[in-house]
Write a protein that holds these residues in place. Structure first.
Motif, PDB file in Angstrom:
ATOM      1  N   ILE A  16       0.846  -1.081  -0.139  1.00  0.00           N
ATOM      2  CA  ILE A  16       0.183   0.088  -0.157  1.00  0.00           C
ATOM      3  C   ILE A  16       0.872   1.362   0.095  1.00  0.00           C
ATOM      4  O   ILE A  16       0.694   2.339  -0.547  1.00  0.00           O
ATOM      5  CB  ILE A  16      -0.971   0.009   1.221  1.00  0.00           C
ATOM      6  CG1 ILE A  16      -1.731  -1.069   1.157  1.00  0.00           C
ATOM      7  CG2 ILE A  16      -1.622   1.310   1.341  1.00  0.00           C
ATOM      8  CD1 ILE A  16      -2.749  -1.333   0.054  1.00  0.00           C
ATOM      9  N   GLY A  17       1.972   1.359   0.639  1.00  0.00           N
ATOM     10  CA  GLY A  17       2.882   2.417   0.877  1.00  0.00           C
ATOM     11  C   GLY A  17       3.454   2.514  -0.477  1.00  0.00           C
ATOM     12  O   GLY A  17       3.553   3.795  -0.837  1.00  0.00           O
ATOM     13  N   ASN A  18       3.870   1.628  -1.024  1.00  0.00           N
ATOM     14  CA  ASN A  18       4.781   1.904  -2.286  1.00  0.00           C
ATOM     15  C   ASN A  18       3.654   2.200  -3.420  1.00  0.00           C
ATOM     16  O   ASN A  18       3.894   3.141  -4.380  1.00  0.00           O
ATOM     17  CB  ASN A  18       5.306   0.560  -3.030  1.00  0.00           C
ATOM     18  CG  ASN A  18       6.609   0.144  -2.094  1.00  0.00           C
ATOM     19  OD1 ASN A  18       7.134   1.143  -1.464  1.00  0.00           O
ATOM     20  ND2 ASN A  18       7.055  -0.871  -1.705  1.00  0.00           N
ATOM     21  N   SER A  19       2.416   1.792  -3.497  1.00  0.00           N
ATOM     22  CA  SER A  19       1.556   2.211  -4.329  1.00  0.00           C
ATOM     23  C   SER A  19       1.072   3.510  -4.350  1.00  0.00           C
ATOM     24  O   SER A  19       0.927   4.350  -5.185  1.00  0.00           O
ATOM     25  CB  SER A  19       0.281   1.204  -4.110  1.00  0.00           C
ATOM     26  OG  SER A  19      -0.813   1.705  -5.053  1.00  0.00           O
ATOM     27  N   ALA A  20       1.043   3.960  -2.907  1.00  0.00           N
ATOM     28  CA  ALA A  20       0.747   5.370  -2.710  1.00  0.00           C
ATOM     29  C   ALA A  20       1.704   6.287  -3.327  1.00  0.00           C
ATOM     30  O   ALA A  20       1.413   7.317  -3.939  1.00  0.00           O
ATOM     31  CB  ALA A  20       0.531   5.807  -1.299  1.00  0.00           C
ATOM     32  N   LYS A  21       3.187   6.045  -3.066  1.00  0.00           N
ATOM     33  CA  LYS A  21       4.040   7.084  -3.587  1.00  0.00           C
ATOM     34  C   LYS A  21       4.251   7.070  -4.824  1.00  0.00           C
ATOM     35  O   LYS A  21       4.624   7.546  -5.379  1.00  0.00           O
ATOM     36  CB  LYS A  21       5.474   6.480  -2.708  1.00  0.00           C
ATOM     37  CG  LYS A  21       5.839   6.732  -1.468  1.00  0.00           C
ATOM     38  CD  LYS A  21       6.928   6.259  -0.949  1.00  0.00           C
ATOM     39  CE  LYS A  21       7.442   4.967  -0.862  1.00  0.00           C
ATOM     40  NZ  LYS A  21       8.589   4.678   0.003  1.00  0.00           N
ATOM     41  N   ALA A  22       3.634   5.885  -5.525  1.00  0.00           N
ATOM     42  CA  ALA A  22       3.826   5.731  -7.021  1.00  0.00           C
ATOM     43  C   ALA A  22       2.880   6.902  -7.513  1.00  0.00           C
ATOM     44  O   ALA A  22       3.033   7.100  -8.757  1.00  0.00           O
ATOM     45  CB  ALA A  22       3.507   4.120  -7.534  1.00  0.00           C
ATOM     46  N   GLY A  50      -2.612   9.810  -6.252  1.00  0.00           N
ATOM     47  CA  GLY A  50      -3.170   8.757  -5.472  1.00  0.00           C
ATOM     48  C   GLY A  50      -4.287   8.979  -4.441  1.00  0.00           C
ATOM     49  O   GLY A  50      -4.651  10.084  -4.508  1.00  0.00           O
ATOM     50  N   THR A  51      -4.523   8.065  -3.622  1.00  0.00           N
ATOM     51  CA  THR A  51      -5.677   8.324  -2.666  1.00  0.00           C
ATOM     52  C   THR A  51      -5.069   8.416  -1.297  1.00  0.00           C
ATOM     53  O   THR A  51      -5.853   8.307  -0.280  1.00  0.00           O
ATOM     54  CB  THR A  51      -6.668   7.210  -2.770  1.00  0.00           C
ATOM     55  OG1 THR A  51      -5.922   5.619  -2.540  1.00  0.00           O
ATOM     56  CG2 THR A  51      -7.234   7.031  -4.077  1.00  0.00           C
ATOM     57  N   GLU A  52      -3.797   8.462  -1.095  1.00  0.00           N
ATOM     58  CA  GLU A  52      -3.342   8.543   0.538  1.00  0.00           C
ATOM     59  C   GLU A  52      -2.533   9.761   0.357  1.00  0.00           C
ATOM     60  O   GLU A  52      -1.713  10.088  -0.548  1.00  0.00           O
ATOM     61  CB  GLU A  52      -2.401   7.167   0.654  1.00  0.00           C
ATOM     62  CG  GLU A  52      -3.292   6.174   0.712  1.00  0.00           C
ATOM     63  CD  GLU A  52      -4.170   5.846   1.795  1.00  0.00           C
ATOM     64  OE1 GLU A  52      -3.989   6.480   2.942  1.00  0.00           O
ATOM     65  OE2 GLU A  52      -5.198   4.930   1.647  1.00  0.00           O
ATOM     66  N   THR A  53      -2.521  10.410   1.563  1.00  0.00           N
ATOM     67  CA  THR A  53      -1.436  11.444   1.958  1.00  0.00           C
ATOM     68  C   THR A  53      -0.065  11.196   1.887  1.00  0.00           C
ATOM     69  O   THR A  53       0.209  10.002   2.413  1.00  0.00           O
ATOM     70  CB  THR A  53      -2.012  12.340   3.088  1.00  0.00           C
ATOM     71  OG1 THR A  53      -3.209  13.036   3.235  1.00  0.00           O
ATOM     72  CG2 THR A  53      -0.922  13.573   3.618  1.00  0.00           C
ATOM     73  N   ILE A  54       0.879  11.897   1.478  1.00  0.00           N
ATOM     74  CA  ILE A  54       2.147  11.508   1.365  1.00  0.00           C
ATOM     75  C   ILE A  54       3.195  12.594   2.010  1.00  0.00           C
ATOM     76  O   ILE A  54       2.909  13.665   1.547  1.00  0.00           O
ATOM     77  CB  ILE A  54       2.586  11.312  -0.264  1.00  0.00           C
ATOM     78  CG1 ILE A  54       1.975  10.018  -0.790  1.00  0.00           C
ATOM     79  CG2 ILE A  54       4.226  10.952  -0.295  1.00  0.00           C
ATOM     80  CD1 ILE A  54       2.130   9.996  -2.174  1.00  0.00           C
ATOM     81  N   ALA A  81      -4.256  13.476  -1.020  1.00  0.00           N
ATOM     82  CA  ALA A  81      -4.792  13.094  -2.163  1.00  0.00           C
ATOM     83  C   ALA A  81      -5.482  13.692  -3.194  1.00  0.00           C
ATOM     84  O   ALA A  81      -6.145  14.523  -2.733  1.00  0.00           O
ATOM     85  CB  ALA A  81      -5.586  11.729  -1.777  1.00  0.00           C
ATOM     86  N   GLY A  82      -4.831  13.941  -4.289  1.00  0.00           N
ATOM     87  CA  GLY A  82      -5.411  14.824  -5.411  1.00  0.00           C
ATOM     88  C   GLY A  82      -4.882  16.300  -5.129  1.00  0.00           C
ATOM     89  O   GLY A  82      -5.408  17.268  -5.786  1.00  0.00           O
ATOM     90  N   ILE A 190      -9.172  12.172  -9.359  1.00  0.00           N
ATOM     91  CA  ILE A 190      -8.479  10.851  -9.053  1.00  0.00           C
ATOM     92  C   ILE A 190      -9.527   9.856  -8.796  1.00  0.00           C
ATOM     93  O   ILE A 190     -10.810  10.117  -8.417  1.00  0.00           O
ATOM     94  CB  ILE A 190      -7.555  11.163  -8.023  1.00  0.00           C
ATOM     95  CG1 ILE A 190      -8.135  11.566  -6.617  1.00  0.00           C
ATOM     96  CG2 ILE A 190      -6.563  12.104  -8.037  1.00  0.00           C
ATOM     97  CD1 ILE A 190      -7.293  11.405  -5.284  1.00  0.00           C
ATOM     98  N   ALA A 191      -9.146   8.710  -9.196  1.00  0.00           N
ATOM     99  CA  ALA A 191      -9.901   7.525  -8.925  1.00  0.00           C
ATOM    100  C   ALA A 191      -9.941   6.978  -7.632  1.00  0.00           C
ATOM    101  O   ALA A 191      -8.660   6.521  -7.025  1.00  0.00           O
ATOM    102  CB  ALA A 191      -9.487   6.250  -9.930  1.00  0.00           C
TER     103      ALA A 191
END
Length: 217
Positions: A16-22, A50-54, A81-82, A190-191
């Protein structure tokens, strides 16, 4: 069994973390302003598709050469996100042409008007994104206009996917600082995953682990 469950949960967390950063991309680059000198007016913008705050505090900005800067905000530097985040050489609006800058990286990062690169690395120095522009043959080569990505779903290291901004700023330059590049056709919607999708995925991983453990018994 507990060890197996922990391993699965850790793997899920990393996934999930890597997906968010991507989902974090370089979305706009202003390497050649005319309202002020490059020393004050250069900046680039990140978009979180993405859908998570980074949180990018502690991340690295660099090029292919020796220019490198570790982001040191003294606190989390988050992109919702967004959301958008603008990083520039000078955050004083009286000097930088009235641009709202979220983080100042100083003069160590200089975006050449010809060919150059912007590379973003995370805390573990994993490459998250890069843009290598060529000063004209493929990428736009504007003066007083930002290079704006036309779609966040396209490869932002392909010059065909960038255009010169036509959105007029108060200082006379053209850009979309901290906003969607609508002037070049970008859609920043964003999706968002369906509620429970990630939880179901995690339970699926756990189920596979349990079945695998039973098969070994």
């Amino acid at each position: 069994m507990k060890t197996l469950k922990l391993a699965v949960l850790l793997s899920f967390g990393l996934l999930i973390g890597n997906s968010a950063k991507a989902g974090l991309i370089i979305n706009e680059i202003f390497q050649n302003p005319t309202a002020v000198h490059d020393t004050y007016g250069e900046w680039f913008e990140l978009f979180n598709s993405g859908t998570e705050t980074i949180d990018i505090n502690g991340w690295t900005i660099k090029d292919n050469g020796t220019n490198s800067h570790i982001i040191n905000n003294g606190a989390p530097l988050e992109i919702a996100a967004g959301g958008f985040l603008v990083l520039g050489r000078n955050m004083d609006p009286l000097l930088n042409g009235g641009i709202s800058i979220d983080y100042e990286y100083g003069t160590v990062i200089a975006n050449a008007n010809g060919e150059d690169e912007l590379i973003l690395l995370d805390l573990l120095l994993n490459e998250i994104d890069r843009v290598e522009w060529d000063g004209g043959p493929d990428f736009p080569d504007p003066t007083g206009q930002s290079m704006a990505l036309v779609s966040y779903s396209l490869d932002n290291n392909d010059g065909d996917n960038w255009k010169a901004s036509s959105n007029l700023l108060a200082n006379g330059d053209f850009a979309n600082t901290g906003a969607c590049n609508k002037d070049v056709g970008q859609n920043c919607t964003i999706a968002v995953p369906e509620p429970g999708t990630l939880a179901i995925f995690g339970l699926g991983l756990m189920g596979l682990a349990v079945r695998g453990n039973k098969a070994k018994a």
